[in-house]
Enzyme design. Sequence first.
Site, PDB file in Angstrom:
ATOM      1  N   HIS A  17       0.841  -1.213   0.000  1.00  8.04           N
ATOM      2  CA  HIS A  17       0.000   0.000   0.000  1.00  8.04           C
ATOM      3  C   HIS A  17       0.873   1.259   0.000  1.00  8.04           C
ATOM      4  O   HIS A  17       0.604   2.224  -0.719  1.00  8.04           O
ATOM      5  CB  HIS A  17      -0.882   0.063   1.263  1.00  8.04           C
ATOM      6  CG  HIS A  17      -1.927  -0.993   1.371  1.00  8.04           C
ATOM      7  ND1 HIS A  17      -2.117  -1.725   2.517  1.00  8.04           N
ATOM      8  CD2 HIS A  17      -2.862  -1.428   0.491  1.00  8.04           C
ATOM      9  CE1 HIS A  17      -3.130  -2.564   2.342  1.00  8.04           C
ATOM     10  NE2 HIS A  17      -3.595  -2.404   1.126  1.00  8.04           N
ATOM     11  N   LYS A  41     -17.476  -6.541   8.024  1.00  7.59           N
ATOM     12  CA  LYS A  41     -16.197  -7.185   8.378  1.00  7.59           C
ATOM     13  C   LYS A  41     -15.837  -6.867   9.819  1.00  7.59           C
ATOM     14  O   LYS A  41     -16.126  -5.767  10.297  1.00  7.59           O
ATOM     15  CB  LYS A  41     -15.077  -6.647   7.486  1.00  7.59           C
ATOM     16  CG  LYS A  41     -14.934  -7.341   6.152  1.00  7.59           C
ATOM     17  CD  LYS A  41     -13.620  -6.906   5.507  1.00  7.59           C
ATOM     18  CE  LYS A  41     -13.496  -7.362   4.068  1.00  7.59           C
ATOM     19  NZ  LYS A  41     -12.322  -6.756   3.415  1.00  7.59           N
ATOM     20  N   ARG A  90      -1.378  -6.508  -7.776  1.00  7.83           N
ATOM     21  CA  ARG A  90      -0.097  -7.142  -7.448  1.00  7.83           C
ATOM     22  C   ARG A  90       0.208  -8.280  -8.386  1.00  7.83           C
ATOM     23  O   ARG A  90       1.345  -8.563  -8.716  1.00  7.83           O
ATOM     24  CB  ARG A  90      -0.151  -7.729  -6.021  1.00  7.83           C
ATOM     25  CG  ARG A  90      -0.249  -6.708  -4.945  1.00  7.83           C
ATOM     26  CD  ARG A  90      -0.664  -7.358  -3.660  1.00  7.83           C
ATOM     27  NE  ARG A  90      -2.012  -7.948  -3.804  1.00  7.83           N
ATOM     28  CZ  ARG A  90      -2.729  -8.432  -2.810  1.00  7.83           C
ATOM     29  NH1 ARG A  90      -2.232  -8.463  -1.597  1.00  7.83           N
ATOM     30  NH2 ARG A  90      -3.939  -8.915  -3.021  1.00  7.83           N
ATOM     31  N   SER A 128      -2.704  -7.541   3.520  1.00  6.01           N
ATOM     32  CA  SER A 128      -3.096  -7.273   4.910  1.00  6.01           C
ATOM     33  C   SER A 128      -3.494  -8.575   5.609  1.00  6.01           C
ATOM     34  O   SER A 128      -3.241  -8.763   6.786  1.00  6.01           O
ATOM     35  CB  SER A 128      -4.282  -6.305   4.949  1.00  6.01           C
ATOM     36  OG  SER A 128      -3.916  -5.053   4.438  1.00  6.01           O
TER      37      SER A 128
HETATM   38  O1  PNS Z   1      -8.789  -3.034   0.277  1.00  2.00           O
HETATM   39  P1  PNS Z   1     -10.031  -3.646  -0.283  1.00  2.00           P
HETATM   40  O2  PNS Z   1     -10.822  -4.308   0.824  1.00  2.00           O
HETATM   41  O3  PNS Z   1      -9.777  -4.564  -1.443  1.00  2.00           O
HETATM   42  O4  PNS Z   1     -10.934  -2.420  -0.843  1.00  2.00           O
HETATM   43  C1  PNS Z   1     -12.189  -2.643  -1.426  1.00  2.00           C
HETATM   44  C2  PNS Z   1     -12.939  -1.312  -1.645  1.00  2.00           C
HETATM   45  C3  PNS Z   1     -12.996  -0.488  -0.381  1.00  2.00           C
HETATM   46  C4  PNS Z   1     -12.242  -0.519  -2.731  1.00  2.00           C
HETATM   47  C5  PNS Z   1     -14.375  -1.678  -2.137  1.00  2.00           C
HETATM   48  O5  PNS Z   1     -14.923  -2.645  -1.296  1.00  2.00           O
HETATM   49  C6  PNS Z   1     -15.304  -0.466  -2.187  1.00  2.00           C
HETATM   50  O6  PNS Z   1     -15.131   0.434  -2.969  1.00  2.00           O
HETATM   51  N1  PNS Z   1     -16.334  -0.466  -1.320  1.00  2.00           N
HETATM   52  C7  PNS Z   1     -17.288   0.618  -1.204  1.00  2.00           C
HETATM   53  C8  PNS Z   1     -18.685   0.163  -1.603  1.00  2.00           C
HETATM   54  C9  PNS Z   1     -18.840   0.234  -3.103  1.00  2.00           C
HETATM   55  O7  PNS Z   1     -18.667   1.252  -3.732  1.00  2.00           O
HETATM   56  N2  PNS Z   1     -19.214  -0.926  -3.695  1.00  2.00           N
HETATM   57  C10 PNS Z   1     -19.404  -1.083  -5.117  1.00  2.00           C
HETATM   58  C11 PNS Z   1     -18.120  -1.588  -5.771  1.00  2.00           C
HETATM   59  S1  PNS Z   1     -18.359  -1.880  -7.467  1.00  2.00           S
END
Ligand code: PNS
Length: 159
Positions: A17, A41, A90, A128
Amino acid sequence: MRSAIYPGSFDPVTTGHWDLIQRAAKLVDRLVVAVLHNPSKTPAFTVDERVEMLRELVKGLPQVEITSFHGLLVDFAKAQNAQVIVRGVRAFSDFEYEFQMALMNRKLAPDLETVFLMPKEKYSAVSSRFVREIGNMGGNLSDLVPEMLRPQIARHLRK
Ligand code: PNS
């Protein structure tokens, strides 16, 4: 002014990150690193703890802001006047999920572009999830989390 959002869980922030934050910060005028409040979560670190650690990390980067968000990413991006979403890829295995998310976000907000950046290859296997698992079992977190946060993250996860 070009603004980008780098969203994620950051539970906790990893070297991958951090590598990505530094790369993205060079490309835009303003980078907003945004920690998702995800009620579905159970995190290892609270949102406030994650925000605090990220703030510590980016102290030398004035164009980077750290915050958290609820709800849809596209709504948050709009509220922040951001034109770009940054995500890290990645390995090939990340790609399918990232591709689907980018296309869905484009459907919701056609003017918002998703840009994928690659962290250094030595961080390809860093996640993570592995940091939490290794940290919970008292393993060595060198090269997995930013050095300045390592004692704090290790102490927290060992509890
Ligand atoms: O670090 P992560 O957990 O892979 O991040 C995922 C994240 C936060 C980018 C994704 O879950 C997100 O954007 N969530 C917000 C809800 C949302 O917009 N959902 C529609 C996605 S198409």
